[in-house]
Design an enzyme around this catalytic site. Structure first.
Site, PDB file in Angstrom:
ATOM      1  N   SER A  32     -31.288 -63.204 -43.873  1.00 28.76           N
ATOM      2  CA  SER A  32     -32.607 -62.856 -43.330  1.00 28.76           C
ATOM      3  C   SER A  32     -33.085 -61.575 -43.996  1.00 28.76           C
ATOM      4  O   SER A  32     -32.506 -60.498 -43.786  1.00 28.76           O
ATOM      5  CB  SER A  32     -32.522 -62.665 -41.823  1.00 28.76           C
ATOM      6  OG  SER A  32     -33.696 -62.024 -41.385  1.00 28.76           O
ATOM      7  N   HIS A  57     -34.175 -66.606 -45.602  1.00 31.27           N
ATOM      8  CA  HIS A  57     -34.843 -66.704 -44.301  1.00 31.27           C
ATOM      9  C   HIS A  57     -35.840 -65.551 -44.204  1.00 31.27           C
ATOM     10  O   HIS A  57     -35.481 -64.386 -44.384  1.00 31.27           O
ATOM     11  CB  HIS A  57     -33.780 -66.606 -43.212  1.00 31.27           C
ATOM     12  CG  HIS A  57     -34.294 -66.786 -41.826  1.00 31.27           C
ATOM     13  ND1 HIS A  57     -34.478 -68.018 -41.242  1.00 31.27           N
ATOM     14  CD2 HIS A  57     -34.653 -65.874 -40.877  1.00 31.27           C
ATOM     15  CE1 HIS A  57     -34.926 -67.876 -40.005  1.00 31.27           C
ATOM     16  NE2 HIS A  57     -35.041 -66.573 -39.759  1.00 31.27           N
ATOM     17  N   ASP A  59     -38.673 -63.753 -41.840  1.00 26.95           N
ATOM     18  CA  ASP A  59     -39.140 -63.620 -40.458  1.00 26.95           C
ATOM     19  C   ASP A  59     -40.552 -63.066 -40.406  1.00 26.95           C
ATOM     20  O   ASP A  59     -40.784 -61.904 -40.752  1.00 26.95           O
ATOM     21  CB  ASP A  59     -38.198 -62.679 -39.688  1.00 26.95           C
ATOM     22  CG  ASP A  59     -36.844 -63.309 -39.464  1.00 26.95           C
ATOM     23  OD1 ASP A  59     -36.791 -64.387 -38.857  1.00 26.95           O
ATOM     24  OD2 ASP A  59     -35.834 -62.722 -39.913  1.00 26.95           O
ATOM     25  N   MET A  61     -43.608 -61.960 -38.091  1.00 26.76           N
ATOM     26  CA  MET A  61     -43.882 -61.561 -36.697  1.00 26.76           C
ATOM     27  C   MET A  61     -45.288 -60.977 -36.606  1.00 26.76           C
ATOM     28  O   MET A  61     -45.711 -60.242 -37.508  1.00 26.76           O
ATOM     29  CB  MET A  61     -42.861 -60.505 -36.256  1.00 26.76           C
ATOM     30  CG  MET A  61     -41.419 -60.971 -36.409  1.00 26.76           C
ATOM     31  SD  MET A  61     -40.262 -59.776 -35.740  1.00 26.76           S
ATOM     32  CE  MET A  61     -38.705 -60.487 -36.291  1.00 26.76           C
ATOM     33  N   HIS A  90     -39.728 -68.411 -40.873  1.00 22.60           N
ATOM     34  CA  HIS A  90     -39.567 -68.448 -39.411  1.00 22.60           C
ATOM     35  C   HIS A  90     -40.765 -67.736 -38.805  1.00 22.60           C
ATOM     36  O   HIS A  90     -40.866 -66.503 -38.857  1.00 22.60           O
ATOM     37  CB  HIS A  90     -38.240 -67.749 -39.046  1.00 22.60           C
ATOM     38  CG  HIS A  90     -37.960 -67.690 -37.586  1.00 22.60           C
ATOM     39  ND1 HIS A  90     -36.930 -66.941 -37.064  1.00 22.60           N
ATOM     40  CD2 HIS A  90     -38.554 -68.291 -36.533  1.00 22.60           C
ATOM     41  CE1 HIS A  90     -36.911 -67.077 -35.743  1.00 22.60           C
ATOM     42  NE2 HIS A  90     -37.892 -67.892 -35.406  1.00 22.60           N
ATOM     43  N   MET A  92     -42.631 -66.293 -35.994  1.00 22.57           N
ATOM     44  CA  MET A  92     -42.607 -65.789 -34.619  1.00 22.57           C
ATOM     45  C   MET A  92     -44.000 -65.244 -34.329  1.00 22.57           C
ATOM     46  O   MET A  92     -44.227 -64.032 -34.251  1.00 22.57           O
ATOM     47  CB  MET A  92     -41.525 -64.715 -34.480  1.00 22.57           C
ATOM     48  CG  MET A  92     -40.128 -65.315 -34.389  1.00 22.57           C
ATOM     49  SD  MET A  92     -38.857 -64.148 -34.850  1.00 22.57           S
ATOM     50  CE  MET A  92     -38.977 -64.262 -36.622  1.00 22.57           C
ATOM     51  N   MET A 163     -32.263 -69.782 -31.222  1.00 25.02           N
ATOM     52  CA  MET A 163     -32.216 -68.314 -31.286  1.00 25.02           C
ATOM     53  C   MET A 163     -31.048 -67.817 -30.428  1.00 25.02           C
ATOM     54  O   MET A 163     -30.955 -68.163 -29.244  1.00 25.02           O
ATOM     55  CB  MET A 163     -33.514 -67.696 -30.743  1.00 25.02           C
ATOM     56  CG  MET A 163     -34.732 -67.854 -31.632  1.00 25.02           C
ATOM     57  SD  MET A 163     -34.561 -67.177 -33.294  1.00 25.02           S
ATOM     58  CE  MET A 163     -34.151 -65.465 -32.985  1.00 25.02           C
ATOM     59  N   GLY A 168     -37.281 -60.772 -32.576  1.00 24.40           N
ATOM     60  CA  GLY A 168     -38.023 -59.521 -32.770  1.00 24.40           C
ATOM     61  C   GLY A 168     -37.348 -58.534 -33.707  1.00 24.40           C
ATOM     62  O   GLY A 168     -38.016 -57.852 -34.472  1.00 24.40           O
ATOM     63  N   PHE A 169     -36.015 -58.466 -33.641  1.00 23.49           N
ATOM     64  CA  PHE A 169     -35.335 -57.408 -34.399  1.00 23.49           C
ATOM     65  C   PHE A 169     -34.001 -57.896 -34.947  1.00 23.49           C
ATOM     66  O   PHE A 169     -33.345 -58.761 -34.353  1.00 23.49           O
ATOM     67  CB  PHE A 169     -35.102 -56.187 -33.496  1.00 23.49           C
ATOM     68  CG  PHE A 169     -36.383 -55.631 -32.957  1.00 23.49           C
ATOM     69  CD1 PHE A 169     -37.126 -54.728 -33.695  1.00 23.49           C
ATOM     70  CD2 PHE A 169     -36.871 -56.055 -31.721  1.00 23.49           C
ATOM     71  CE1 PHE A 169     -38.344 -54.233 -33.212  1.00 23.49           C
ATOM     72  CE2 PHE A 169     -38.084 -55.576 -31.220  1.00 23.49           C
ATOM     73  CZ  PHE A 169     -38.821 -54.659 -31.970  1.00 23.49           C
ATOM     74  N   GLY A 171     -29.982 -57.016 -36.078  1.00 27.18           N
ATOM     75  CA  GLY A 171     -28.904 -56.151 -35.600  1.00 27.18           C
ATOM     76  C   GLY A 171     -28.600 -56.229 -34.112  1.00 27.18           C
ATOM     77  O   GLY A 171     -27.919 -55.359 -33.578  1.00 27.18           O
ATOM     78  N   ASP A 198     -29.703 -68.409 -35.303  1.00 24.80           N
ATOM     79  CA  ASP A 198     -30.291 -67.172 -35.825  1.00 24.80           C
ATOM     80  C   ASP A 198     -30.148 -66.058 -34.794  1.00 24.80           C
ATOM     81  O   ASP A 198     -30.676 -66.170 -33.684  1.00 24.80           O
ATOM     82  CB  ASP A 198     -31.777 -67.462 -36.128  1.00 24.80           C
ATOM     83  CG  ASP A 198     -32.526 -66.266 -36.699  1.00 24.80           C
ATOM     84  OD1 ASP A 198     -31.895 -65.244 -36.984  1.00 24.80           O
ATOM     85  OD2 ASP A 198     -33.762 -66.392 -36.857  1.00 24.80           O
ATOM     86  N   GLY A 199     -29.442 -65.001 -35.192  1.00 24.16           N
ATOM     87  CA  GLY A 199     -29.338 -63.822 -34.349  1.00 24.16           C
ATOM     88  C   GLY A 199     -27.898 -63.437 -34.055  1.00 24.16           C
ATOM     89  O   GLY A 199     -27.168 -64.208 -33.440  1.00 24.16           O
ATOM     90  N   GLY A 200     -27.498 -62.266 -34.549  1.00 23.67           N
ATOM     91  CA  GLY A 200     -26.162 -61.753 -34.251  1.00 23.67           C
ATOM     92  C   GLY A 200     -25.034 -62.520 -34.918  1.00 23.67           C
ATOM     93  O   GLY A 200     -23.898 -62.496 -34.441  1.00 23.67           O
ATOM     94  N   GLY A 220     -28.681 -61.580 -40.959  1.00 23.78           N
ATOM     95  CA  GLY A 220     -29.431 -60.444 -41.476  1.00 23.78           C
ATOM     96  C   GLY A 220     -28.522 -59.273 -41.766  1.00 23.78           C
ATOM     97  O   GLY A 220     -28.052 -59.073 -42.893  1.00 23.78           O
TER      98      GLY A 220
HETATM   99  C1  DX5 Z   1     -34.767 -62.002 -35.174  1.00 22.67           C
HETATM  100  C2  DX5 Z   1     -34.915 -62.763 -36.468  1.00 22.67           C
HETATM  101  C3  DX5 Z   1     -33.637 -62.917 -37.187  1.00 22.67           C
HETATM  102  C4  DX5 Z   1     -32.965 -61.623 -37.559  1.00 22.67           C
HETATM  103  C5  DX5 Z   1     -31.499 -61.869 -37.713  1.00 22.67           C
HETATM  104  O1  DX5 Z   1     -35.899 -62.142 -34.429  1.00 22.67           O
HETATM  105  O2  DX5 Z   1     -35.438 -64.061 -36.253  1.00 22.67           O
HETATM  106  O3  DX5 Z   1     -33.766 -63.761 -38.330  1.00 22.67           O
HETATM  107  O4  DX5 Z   1     -33.481 -61.054 -38.728  1.00 22.67           O
HETATM  108  O5  DX5 Z   1     -30.859 -60.661 -37.915  1.00 22.67           O
HETATM  109  P1  DX5 Z   1     -29.324 -60.434 -37.489  1.00 22.67           P
HETATM  110  O6  DX5 Z   1     -28.509 -61.478 -38.212  1.00 22.67           O
HETATM  111  O7  DX5 Z   1     -29.047 -59.035 -37.928  1.00 22.67           O
HETATM  112  O8  DX5 Z   1     -29.260 -60.613 -35.996  1.00 22.67           O
HETATM  113 ZN    ZN Z   2     -35.344 -65.527 -37.934  1.00 17.08          ZN
END
Ligand code: DX5
Ligand code: ZN
Length: 242
Positions: A32, A57, A59, A61, A90, A92, A163, A168-169, A171, A198-200, A220
């Site tokens: 990401s 990927h 993102d 927003m 993606h 959002m 998700m 949104g973020f 990390g 996606d996420g963490g 990410g």
């Molecule tokens: C969050 C994004 C993710 C994010 C993943 O809203 O959709 O794609 O960048 O980042 P990590 O892998 O650090 O959680």
């Molecule tokens: Zn994403």
């Protein structure tokens, strides 16, 4: 000279072929770009391509659907010129239909929108619009949205994105309760449909997600905030004996 340029362009087109439709292997690893160093986005994209990523990927927003603002089509166009990875966009955003065309012109080959902004069958129309642009279509679920919200889309989408953090973020910490959704969806989806998470995602959570049935892993911070990117991508993919 003109011939050389045409050959180079053709090669870039071939390389950017849709990896969701024709995966060279599974799982696919999707760094990401949100977690990259924004002072050097182009070289960050090229670097993860060299390190073995399968796609990029991206993102998007709008500061409305999620409390953050990121990139527009011009940035995606720059990323498309910086590497040959397929752009996995993606969205959002509250009104995804407004953005398909501009991001497709910028190099987007796949669009995932959120089911939370497309109720009452509007999602079927969104999928059709994406397909009309020659792209693949994904539908995403925020953590609190149950899989039942997908209804008939389960059979229409090329990809479902689960998700595993609140969007949104980068990390944030992985939500293990999302693995249940992945298990259920893997059972329901056909072999040609991709299941992305996606996420963490880090080494440990990647293995949990793969075991549950995910076949596209977005990562990410785990990739971009780590100098050992090639090793990390291999570990996320499960290329090493455990
Ligand atoms: C969050 C994004 C993710 C994010 C993943 O809203 O959709 O794609 O960048 O980042 P990590 O892998 O650090 O959680
Ligand atoms: Zn994403």
């Amino acid at each position: 000279m003109a011939v050389e340029l045409a050959v180079a362009e053709l090669r870039a087109d071939e390389m950017a072929e849709n990896v969701f439709q024709h995966p060279p292997h599974l799982p696919l690893i999707a760094p990401s770009i949100l977690a990259a160093d924004f002072a050097k986005l182009g070289s960050e994209a090229a670097d993860v391509e060299k390190a073995g990523a399968d796609l990029l990927h991206v993102d998007i927003m709008d500061g409305h659907f999620v409390p953050n603002l990121t990139m527009g089509p011009d940035v995606v166009e720059g990323l498309s010129r910086s590497c040959n990875l397929m752009m996995d966009v993606h969205l959002m955003v509250s009104n995804p239909a407004e953005h398909f065309e501009s991001f497709s012109k910028a190099g987007g080959k796949h669009f995932t929108f959120h089911i939370e902004v497309a109720p009452n069958g509007a999602a079927v129309d969104l999928i059709k619009r994406i397909h009309d642009l020659g792209c693949t279509a994904g539908v995403s679920l925020k953590p609190k949205t149950p899989v039942s919200a997908l209804g008939a889309l389960m059979g229409l989408a090329d990809l479902i994105l689960v998700m595993s953090v609140e969007p949104g973020f980068t990390g944030q910490a992985f939500m293990p309760e999302m693995l249940e959704k992945v298990r259920f969806l893997r059972h329901e989806l056909g072999p040609h449909q991709r299941l992305e998470i996606d996420g963490g995602i880090g080494i440990r959570t990647a293995h949990q997600a793969l075991e549950a049935g995910a076949d596209v892993l977005v990562a990410g911070a785990a990739i971009f905030r780590n100098p050992q990117r090639c090793e990390t991508i291999k570990l996320l993919r499960g290329d090493y004996p455990k």
